[in-house]
Design an enzyme around this catalytic site. Structure first.
Site, PDB file in Angstrom:
ATOM      1  N   HIS B 132       0.849  -1.185   0.000  1.00  0.00           N
ATOM      2  CA  HIS B 132       0.000   0.000   0.000  1.00  0.00           C
ATOM      3  C   HIS B 132       0.889   1.240   0.000  1.00  0.00           C
ATOM      4  CE1 HIS B 132      -0.319   0.612   4.648  1.00  0.00           C
ATOM      5  NE2 HIS B 132       0.791   0.020   4.330  1.00  0.00           N
ATOM      6  N   ASP B 209       5.928  -4.490   7.221  1.00  0.00           N
ATOM      7  CA  ASP B 209       4.794  -3.622   7.469  1.00  0.00           C
ATOM      8  C   ASP B 209       3.688  -4.504   8.058  1.00  0.00           C
ATOM      9  OD1 ASP B 209       2.379  -2.315   7.274  1.00  0.00           O
ATOM     10  OD2 ASP B 209       2.749  -1.501   5.276  1.00  0.00           O
ATOM     11  N   GLN B 212      -1.634  -4.741   8.896  1.00  0.00           N
ATOM     12  CA  GLN B 212      -2.749  -5.696   8.821  1.00  0.00           C
ATOM     13  C   GLN B 212      -2.466  -6.955   9.623  1.00  0.00           C
ATOM     14  OE1 GLN B 212      -5.665  -5.071   7.556  1.00  0.00           O
ATOM     15  NE2 GLN B 212      -5.022  -3.084   6.762  1.00  0.00           N
ATOM     16  N   LYS B 236      -5.899  -0.227  14.220  1.00  0.00           N
ATOM     17  CA  LYS B 236      -6.400  -1.450  13.584  1.00  0.00           C
ATOM     18  C   LYS B 236      -6.396  -2.616  14.574  1.00  0.00           C
ATOM     19  CE  LYS B 236      -4.369  -0.236   9.105  1.00  0.00           C
ATOM     20  NZ  LYS B 236      -5.328   0.453   8.276  1.00  0.00           N
ATOM     21  N   CYS B 374      -5.792   2.550  -0.873  1.00  0.00           N
ATOM     22  CA  CYS B 374      -4.432   3.090  -0.835  1.00  0.00           C
ATOM     23  C   CYS B 374      -3.428   2.098  -1.383  1.00  0.00           C
ATOM     24  CB  CYS B 374      -4.045   3.538   0.572  1.00  0.00           C
ATOM     25  SG  CYS B 374      -5.063   4.889   1.153  1.00  0.00           S
TER      26      CYS B 374
END
Lengths: 150, 416
Positions: B132, B209, B212, B236, B374
């Protein structure tokens, strides 16, 4: 359909979404402009042919949601044959209606565009309805080669 | 077709969990809210909301500088939250946990501090085609600043990283590999163990990253993974906005220069020179997001109280069930069909634009994301302008998946 959604998705919108009018390329267009809404990825290319200060022909191509496609289709129908000053006035009236600044749906010459008035209830969708119009405005004022609603 | 969805794992206390989330118990357009926009941001449990309120009501003060009782309490809770994050990631030391605003800031920190120090013209940064924007743009920026080159490892039609191609792109000039642990647009979980081993074999450092992955494939063990940097966001993970974490290996963080200057990160300032504080404060300029850090600690406690294995099992079962039922719908295309994926069901419908899908689903009470998430290069790869994305969290149910499927079928009826 869900009752509340009828304001937004009227039959005219579905009709113009399924069968967009003036969905073609004008080879010898005087103006060609790319419109883009980065929020949802909608893209359209607007073609305009002028005769003096009259919009002799106008068309579009692209990919977008039902609201943006119907809006572009209705716009090309209504501004064809109008002068630039008349198109500008229509844009102004249309913009006020979809952004909720005006309730005057009977404005002269607005015609079928009034079906998009329901957009005002959906702030996230106003940009869909105005993408084609911002592109027209930008093409005629010659401000940019592409226009973005973000 | 079985419509009754008797798949709920008896051991998973879904009703008790749902009772913890006040926002879930409301109606939208006269329908019970079905919140399936968790990949964008998750709802908060009472335990997090109460912690924020109680912290502000009793213990709030600025940290690290007061000699008074409230400042000492606030400092203890702020540092206590750091230790909870350390435990959550199984980092070896508290100094390796830097509080930042979120994943994006964490990646920018590494790009600007590590990247600007260690990259020079001709060096290479390797990312993947499923990243993203937060894991693309900071690298583009530092590449422009240093003359390094950004390379992009391709994905296949299922939305999986092509590992052979990834390995071929590694070379002696590769300095940094930055990869999402789990894709936000596709749900793909990357084979990060192999990626890290390959990158290290070429002498590159690896940033994962985890925006998520952290909420949906816990526990993340940074020591077992041997990643060099790990980034994730609080919001999140059922925690507050404005707080996130950068984990970095101690020796790397030690060698990196601060990237923002100002209060809190200094030991001594004269107009001639400044001495910086030790880790992790070197990277925490200004008054930090104190209550938000404490709230993130509460969110981690909350996930621990349910159990990471139970959360993963529940979400996997939900995704399996929702995907199976979605694929029964003619004209529905699932975008992202990796063998290993979690939580995310991204889809398109013939003749209905994702933006229209989003508006219609909302009128059935179903909140999804419609757009490019994104991740515009991912959309380009799959040749779609956008997708509708339903993403599941620990509080979602099979009945909610059924409501999603029902609403999609109604949309198709309307659009014909």
């Amino acid at each position: 359909m869900l009752d509340e959604l009828r304001d937004l998705y009227q039959e005219v919108v579905f009709d113009h979404n399924r069968n967009p009018r003036n969905f073609r390329v004008i080879e010898d267009a005087d103006h060609k402009i790319e419109g883009y809404n980065p929020l949802c990825g909608d893209r359209l290319t607007l073609y305009i042919k002028l005769d003096g200060d009259t919009i002799a022909d106008i068309s579009f191509q692209g990919q977008g949601c039902a609201i943006s496609t119907a809006s572009a289709s209705l716009m090309t129908e209504i501004v064809k044959g109008k002068t630039l000053a008349e198109a500008e006035k229509l844009f102004d009236a249309f913009h006020k209606i979809v952004t909720g600044q005006s309730d005057d749906l009977k404005l002269e010459g607005l015609g079928k565009l009034a079906v998009l008035a329901g957009v005002r209830q959906y702030p996230s969708r106003i940009k869909c309805a105005t993408l084609a119009w911002h592109s027209l405005e930008s093409a005629l004022t010659g401000e940019a080669k592409s226009v973005s609603t973000e | 077709m079985n419509q009754t969805a008797p798949h709920v794992t008896p051991a998973y206390p879904i009703e008790r969990i749902r009772a913890d989330f006040p926002a879930l118990h409301q109606e939208v357009h006269g329908k019970p809210l079905v919140y399936l926009d968790n990949a964008a941001s998750a709802q908060k449990p009472r335990q997090v909301i109460d912690t924020l309120a109680e912290f502000y009501a009793r213990d709030f003060a600025n940290v690290h500088r007061g000699v008074h009782t409230l400042s000492e309490r606030a400092t203890a809770r702020y540092e206590g939250a750091r230790d909870k994050v350390r435990g959550f990631l199984n980092a070896a030391r508290m100094e390796e946990i830097v509080f930042v605003r979120g994943t994006t800031e964490a990646i920018n920190l590494v790009a600007q501090s590590y990247g600007r120090t260690n990259l020079k013209a001709g060096d290479e940064v390797l990312i993947t085609a499923m990243e993203h924007h937060s894991n693309i743009v900071p690298w583009q920026m530092v590449c422009r600043q240093t003359g390094a080159k950004l390379k992009v490892a391709p994905i296949n039609d299922q939305g999986e990283l092509i590992l052979d191609e990834f390995e071929k792109l590694l070379g002696p000039r590769t300095r940094v590999v930055a990869v999402s642990h789990m894709s936000n647009a596709l749900g793909t979980v990357n084979p990060v163990e192999e990626i890290i081993a390959m990158a290290h074999a070429h002498g590159a450092v690896v940033l994962l990253d985890g925006a998520q992955a952290a909420p949906h494939i816990p526990p993340v063990d940074v020591q077992a993974l041997d990643c060099d940097f790990y980034a994730f966001s609080g919001h999140k993970l059922y925690g507050p906005t404005g707080i996130g974490v950068l984990y970095g290996k101690c020796e790397l963080l030690e060698a990196m220069p601060p990237w923002q200057g100002g209060g809190e990160m200094i030991r001594k300032v004269t107009f001639e020179e400044t001495e910086y504080k030790a880790l992790p404060y070197k990277f925490e300029a200004g008054t930090p997001a104190i209550a938000e850090a404490v709230g993130l600690g509460a969110a981690i406690d909350y996930m621990d109280s349910i159990g990471h294995a139970a959360i993963v099992a529940h979400e996997q079962e939900l995704l399996r069930y929702a995907t199976e039922r979605a694929l029964e719908i003619p004209g529905l295309r699932v975008v992202g069909t990796a063998a290993h994926k979690e939580s995310v069901l991204s889809f398109t419908l013939d003749r209905v634009h994702p933006h229209d899908i989003g508006t219609f689903l909302d009128h059935f009470g179903v909140a999804v994301r419609a757009g490019h998430h994104c991740a515009m290069p991912v959309m380009d790869f799959f040749q779609v302008p956008a997708t509708a994305r339903a993403s599941f969290a620990l509080y979602n149910t099979h009945e909610e998946a059924d409501q999603l499927i029902y609403a999609i079928k109604e949309i198709i009826k309307v659009f014909g």
